[in-house]
Design a protein around this motif. Structure first.
Motif, PDB file in Angstrom:
ATOM      1  N   VAL A  72       0.951  -1.306  -0.118  1.00 45.58           N
ATOM      2  CA  VAL A  72      -0.013  -0.037  -0.145  1.00 45.58           C
ATOM      3  C   VAL A  72       0.993   1.105   0.030  1.00 45.58           C
ATOM      4  CG1 VAL A  72      -0.227   0.001   2.630  1.00 45.58           C
ATOM      5  CG2 VAL A  72      -1.820   1.063   1.109  1.00 45.58           C
ATOM      6  N   THR A  73       0.456   2.307  -0.585  1.00 50.60           N
ATOM      7  CA  THR A  73       1.274   3.451  -0.915  1.00 50.60           C
ATOM      8  C   THR A  73       1.092   4.010   0.488  1.00 50.60           C
ATOM      9  OG1 THR A  73      -0.509   4.854  -1.602  1.00 50.60           O
ATOM     10  CG2 THR A  73       0.629   3.762  -3.330  1.00 50.60           C
ATOM     11  N   LEU A  74       2.202   4.832   1.016  1.00 50.70           N
ATOM     12  CA  LEU A  74       2.265   5.445   2.279  1.00 50.70           C
ATOM     13  C   LEU A  74       1.181   6.588   2.371  1.00 50.70           C
ATOM     14  CD1 LEU A  74       3.572   5.899   4.998  1.00 50.70           C
ATOM     15  CD2 LEU A  74       5.501   7.496   3.760  1.00 50.70           C
ATOM     16  N   VAL A  75       1.040   7.214   1.124  1.00 55.70           N
ATOM     17  CA  VAL A  75       0.262   8.331   1.155  1.00 55.70           C
ATOM     18  C   VAL A  75      -1.358   7.591   1.529  1.00 55.70           C
ATOM     19  CG1 VAL A  75      -1.331   9.769  -0.152  1.00 55.70           C
ATOM     20  CG2 VAL A  75       1.187   9.747  -0.021  1.00 55.70           C
ATOM     21  N   ASP A  76      -1.794   6.474   0.930  1.00 57.18           N
ATOM     22  CA  ASP A  76      -2.921   5.945   1.171  1.00 57.18           C
ATOM     23  C   ASP A  76      -3.060   5.119   2.580  1.00 57.18           C
ATOM     24  OD1 ASP A  76      -3.949   6.296  -1.404  1.00 57.18           O
ATOM     25  OD2 ASP A  76      -3.494   4.305  -2.333  1.00 57.18           O
ATOM     26  N   LEU A  77      -1.990   4.821   3.103  1.00 54.88           N
ATOM     27  CA  LEU A  77      -2.138   4.275   4.426  1.00 54.88           C
ATOM     28  C   LEU A  77      -2.244   5.296   5.526  1.00 54.88           C
ATOM     29  CD1 LEU A  77      -1.631   1.809   6.124  1.00 54.88           C
ATOM     30  CD2 LEU A  77       0.908   2.247   6.007  1.00 54.88           C
TER      31      LEU A  77
ATOM     32  N   VAL B  31       6.035   3.209  -0.985  1.00 50.81           N
ATOM     33  CA  VAL B  31       5.369   2.025  -0.906  1.00 50.81           C
ATOM     34  C   VAL B  31       5.513   1.137   0.262  1.00 50.81           C
ATOM     35  CG1 VAL B  31       4.239  -0.249  -2.126  1.00 50.81           C
ATOM     36  CG2 VAL B  31       4.844   1.932  -3.422  1.00 50.81           C
ATOM     37  N   VAL B  32       4.642   0.849   1.094  1.00 52.56           N
ATOM     38  CA  VAL B  32       4.818   0.149   2.204  1.00 52.56           C
ATOM     39  C   VAL B  32       4.672  -1.407   2.094  1.00 52.56           C
ATOM     40  CG1 VAL B  32       4.243  -0.294   4.650  1.00 52.56           C
ATOM     41  CG2 VAL B  32       4.167   1.882   3.908  1.00 52.56           C
ATOM     42  N   THR B  33       5.644  -2.099   2.090  1.00 53.71           N
ATOM     43  CA  THR B  33       5.635  -3.583   1.673  1.00 53.71           C
ATOM     44  C   THR B  33       5.977  -4.660   2.856  1.00 53.71           C
ATOM     45  OG1 THR B  33       7.961  -3.698   1.306  1.00 53.71           O
ATOM     46  CG2 THR B  33       6.652  -2.760  -0.614  1.00 53.71           C
TER      47      THR B  33
ATOM     48  N   PHE C  12       3.390  -6.222  12.424  1.00 51.50           N
ATOM     49  CA  PHE C  12       3.303  -4.658  12.711  1.00 51.50           C
ATOM     50  C   PHE C  12       4.354  -3.881  11.860  1.00 51.50           C
ATOM     51  CE2 PHE C  12       2.125  -7.336  16.546  1.00 51.50           C
ATOM     52  CZ  PHE C  12       0.917  -7.040  16.713  1.00 51.50           C
ATOM     53  N   THR C  13       3.505  -2.694  11.560  1.00 53.27           N
ATOM     54  CA  THR C  13       4.379  -1.617  11.041  1.00 53.27           C
ATOM     55  C   THR C  13       4.023  -0.307  11.897  1.00 53.27           C
ATOM     56  OG1 THR C  13       4.485  -2.132   8.960  1.00 53.27           O
ATOM     57  CG2 THR C  13       4.831   0.066   9.326  1.00 53.27           C
ATOM     58  N   ILE C  14       5.145   0.312  12.543  1.00 54.11           N
ATOM     59  CA  ILE C  14       4.806   1.520  13.511  1.00 54.11           C
ATOM     60  C   ILE C  14       5.118   2.785  12.675  1.00 54.11           C
ATOM     61  CG2 ILE C  14       5.363   2.586  15.554  1.00 54.11           C
ATOM     62  CD1 ILE C  14       6.558  -0.127  16.375  1.00 54.11           C
ATOM     63  N   ILE C  15       3.936   3.678  12.990  1.00 57.86           N
ATOM     64  CA  ILE C  15       3.836   4.869  12.033  1.00 57.86           C
ATOM     65  C   ILE C  15       3.827   5.995  12.953  1.00 57.86           C
ATOM     66  CG2 ILE C  15       3.085   6.453  10.521  1.00 57.86           C
ATOM     67  CD1 ILE C  15       3.694   3.935   8.916  1.00 57.86           C
ATOM     68  N   ARG C  16       4.821   7.011  13.283  1.00 61.04           N
ATOM     69  CA  ARG C  16       4.826   7.823  13.974  1.00 61.04           C
ATOM     70  C   ARG C  16       4.511   9.317  13.021  1.00 61.04           C
ATOM     71  NH1 ARG C  16      10.171   9.514  16.503  1.00 61.04           N
ATOM     72  NH2 ARG C  16      10.198  11.405  15.908  1.00 61.04           N
ATOM     73  N   ARG C  17       3.775  10.155  13.691  1.00 66.24           N
ATOM     74  CA  ARG C  17       3.474  11.351  13.071  1.00 66.24           C
ATOM     75  C   ARG C  17       3.724  12.479  14.018  1.00 66.24           C
ATOM     76  NH1 ARG C  17      -1.467  14.797  12.761  1.00 66.24           N
ATOM     77  NH2 ARG C  17      -1.107  16.055  10.829  1.00 66.24           N
ATOM     78  N   GLY C  18       4.831  13.331  13.502  1.00 66.18           N
ATOM     79  CA  GLY C  18       5.393  14.314  14.564  1.00 66.18           C
ATOM     80  C   GLY C  18       6.092  13.642  15.660  1.00 66.18           C
ATOM     81  N   LYS C  19       6.227  14.440  16.702  1.00 66.08           N
ATOM     82  CA  LYS C  19       7.088  13.867  17.702  1.00 66.08           C
ATOM     83  C   LYS C  19       6.496  12.858  18.799  1.00 66.08           C
ATOM     84  CE  LYS C  19       9.633  18.214  18.405  1.00 66.08           C
ATOM     85  NZ  LYS C  19       9.940  19.520  19.471  1.00 66.08           N
ATOM     86  N   LYS C  20       5.135  12.734  18.958  1.00 69.71           N
ATOM     87  CA  LYS C  20       4.906  11.713  19.810  1.00 69.71           C
ATOM     88  C   LYS C  20       3.624  10.927  19.348  1.00 69.71           C
ATOM     89  CE  LYS C  20       6.679  14.058  23.940  1.00 69.71           C
ATOM     90  NZ  LYS C  20       6.014  14.690  25.292  1.00 69.71           N
ATOM     91  N   LYS C  21       3.035  11.427  18.289  1.00 67.76           N
ATOM     92  CA  LYS C  21       1.942  10.466  17.901  1.00 67.76           C
ATOM     93  C   LYS C  21       1.974   9.141  17.175  1.00 67.76           C
ATOM     94  CE  LYS C  21      -1.301  14.725  17.436  1.00 67.76           C
ATOM     95  NZ  LYS C  21      -2.113  15.515  16.855  1.00 67.76           N
TER      96      LYS C  21
END
Length: 425
Positions: A358-363, A398-400, A409-418
């Motif tokens: 899946v593309t990172l944008v879509d994810l 693209v996330v594979t 599992f894949t861990i996504i972080r947005r910003g410093k703590k989310k």
């Protein structure tokens, strides 16, 4: 230093009956003592750790502790420290809770360690309360208490204005009967409990004296209470943003448990080390100096978290909790196992998908990490998006399967703590 002096030094004595006589009694005898734990849930919480540690301290001093699970009194509910009536559970629920508490207590206080006859015995007061008839209870126990005596007790008088049922009004008599039965069966001469139990404890002592006043034996029984634990900021000890801190690893993970102690306020940490651990006065003094001179190192908090996590869970659970904490602090998330991730990210938003790629944008959009594709692209370009701890600024990424830890599992972080967890399982 004798046991009472040690408890006094640690700030663990709120009140005792006849302090000098109790000290002599403990010095000259191997004393059997007990503390009660009512099964109001299927797990104890950290507020129960002080009385559990008290049993262990008396055990270490050569005495014989009993942990009494309230399979009988748990059917009623203790009014002490409450302003409202408890909800009543069914006998099946209370029996299940009682068994869960028995297993938990046995593990924490090491009931299998038979050290010169001082191993902690776990008993259930349903043994005598469950088979007792109401008539026998009134004749053998109720006759020894006047209504005036019971109304004078804080646990009752505090409830008079708002009302108290006859059920909870009678609780004091049931706990008094516990003390009497353990005195008769185990020669138990000391009951300990929280400060809200003072009235119940002294009522038990009164019942023992009155029910055996015509016998020749010399009756020596005692009570001791520990103080109510408060935090420096005025909030209730044992609570977090998510609720109670349980001793059951299924309800509060070892990582969450570890983090609770790590986050102890500097103003509370030495007090808690005194209350909950067996550290020597010398080590406690060194840690107190460390708090004063280098609070940023949080050495005392780490020591507290280590001791409590090992005690309640295990050495292995402590190692795992420290590993998760270090990975989150450093951002090096790839060394975490699936088990680590389940613990460390238990409460973060989770998105489940079975897509191979899946593309990172879509994810980011599908998992509600970014509000739109345009926002997702901006987040990526601005360097606000991290995959498994590594910044990703390629909009077409693209996330594979290569981005999945243990293929799960894949861990996504947005910003410093989310943080957000993507579950491909």
């Amino acid at each position: 230093m004798n046991i009472l002096q040690d408890l006094e030094t640690r700030g663990l004595i709120q009140a005792t009956t006849d302090r000098e006589a109790l000290q002599a009694h403990l010095a000259n005898n191997q004393v059997t003592l007990y503390c009660g734990f009512d099964p109001t849930a299927d797990s104890l919480h950290i507020g129960h750790l002080v009385p559990l540690m008290m049993l262990k301290r008396f055990q270490e001093a050569g005495h014989k502790p009993i942990a009494l699970v309230g399979g009988g009194t748990g059917m009623i509910g203790d009014p002490s420290g409450r302003s409202t009536e408890r909800s009543l559970n069914t006998s099946e629920v209370v029996a299940g809770y009682s068994e869960a508490l028995r297993r938990q207590i046995s593990k924490i206080v090491d009931a299998e360690n038979n050290n010169e006859g001082t191993s902690v015995v776990v008993r259930n007061n349903n043994e005598w309360l469950g088979s007792m008839s109401f008539i026998d209870f009134l004749r053998d126990t109720g006759k020894h208490f006047s209504i005036n005596y019971m109304l004078a007790k804080e646990s009752v008088s505090a409830r008079i204005e708002n009302g108290i049922s006859f059920t909870e009004f009678s609780y004091m008599l049931l706990q008094s009967l516990d003390f009497l039965k353990l005195y008769e069966q185990e020669h138990c001469t000391l009951q300990i409990g929280g400060s809200d139990q003072w009235g119940n404890i002294t009522a038990g002592m009164e019942l023992i004296r009155r029910s055996r006043e015509n016998q020749e034996e010399e009756i020596k029984v005692y009570g001791l209470t520990v103080p109510l634990i408060t935090k420096a900021d005025g909030t209730k000890f044992g609570k977090s943003a998510g609720g109670a801190i349980w001793l059951d690893s299924e309800k509060t993970t070892p990582y969450e448990f570890y983090q609770f102690w790590i986050n102890t306020d500097d103003r509370d940490v030495i007090k808690f080390l005194n209350y909950f651990t067996f550290l020597s006065p010398e080590e406690l003094a060194e840690l107190e100096k460390e708090v004063e001179s280098h609070p940023e190192n949080r050495a005392a908090q780490k020591r507290l978290a280590e001791e409590m996590t090992k005690l309640v869970h295990s050495e292995e659970a402590l190692v795992q909790a420290e590993k998760i904490s270090d990975a989150l602090f450093s951002g090096d998330l790839k060394r975490l196992s699936a088990s680590d991730i389940k613990q460390g990210f238990k409460d973060v938003p989770t998105f489940n998908t079975n897509k191979e790629e899946v593309t990172l944008v879509d994810l980011l959009v599908n998992a509600n990490i970014s509000s739109s594709k345009r926002q997702a692209r901006e987040d990526i370009q601005n360097g606000a998006v991290y995959i498994n701890g590594e910044r990703q600024q390629e909009v077409s990424y693209v996330v594979t399967a290569a981005d999945r830890m243990e293929d799960t599992f894949t861990i996504i972080r947005r910003g410093k703590k989310k943080y957000f967890l993507i579950d491909f399982s």
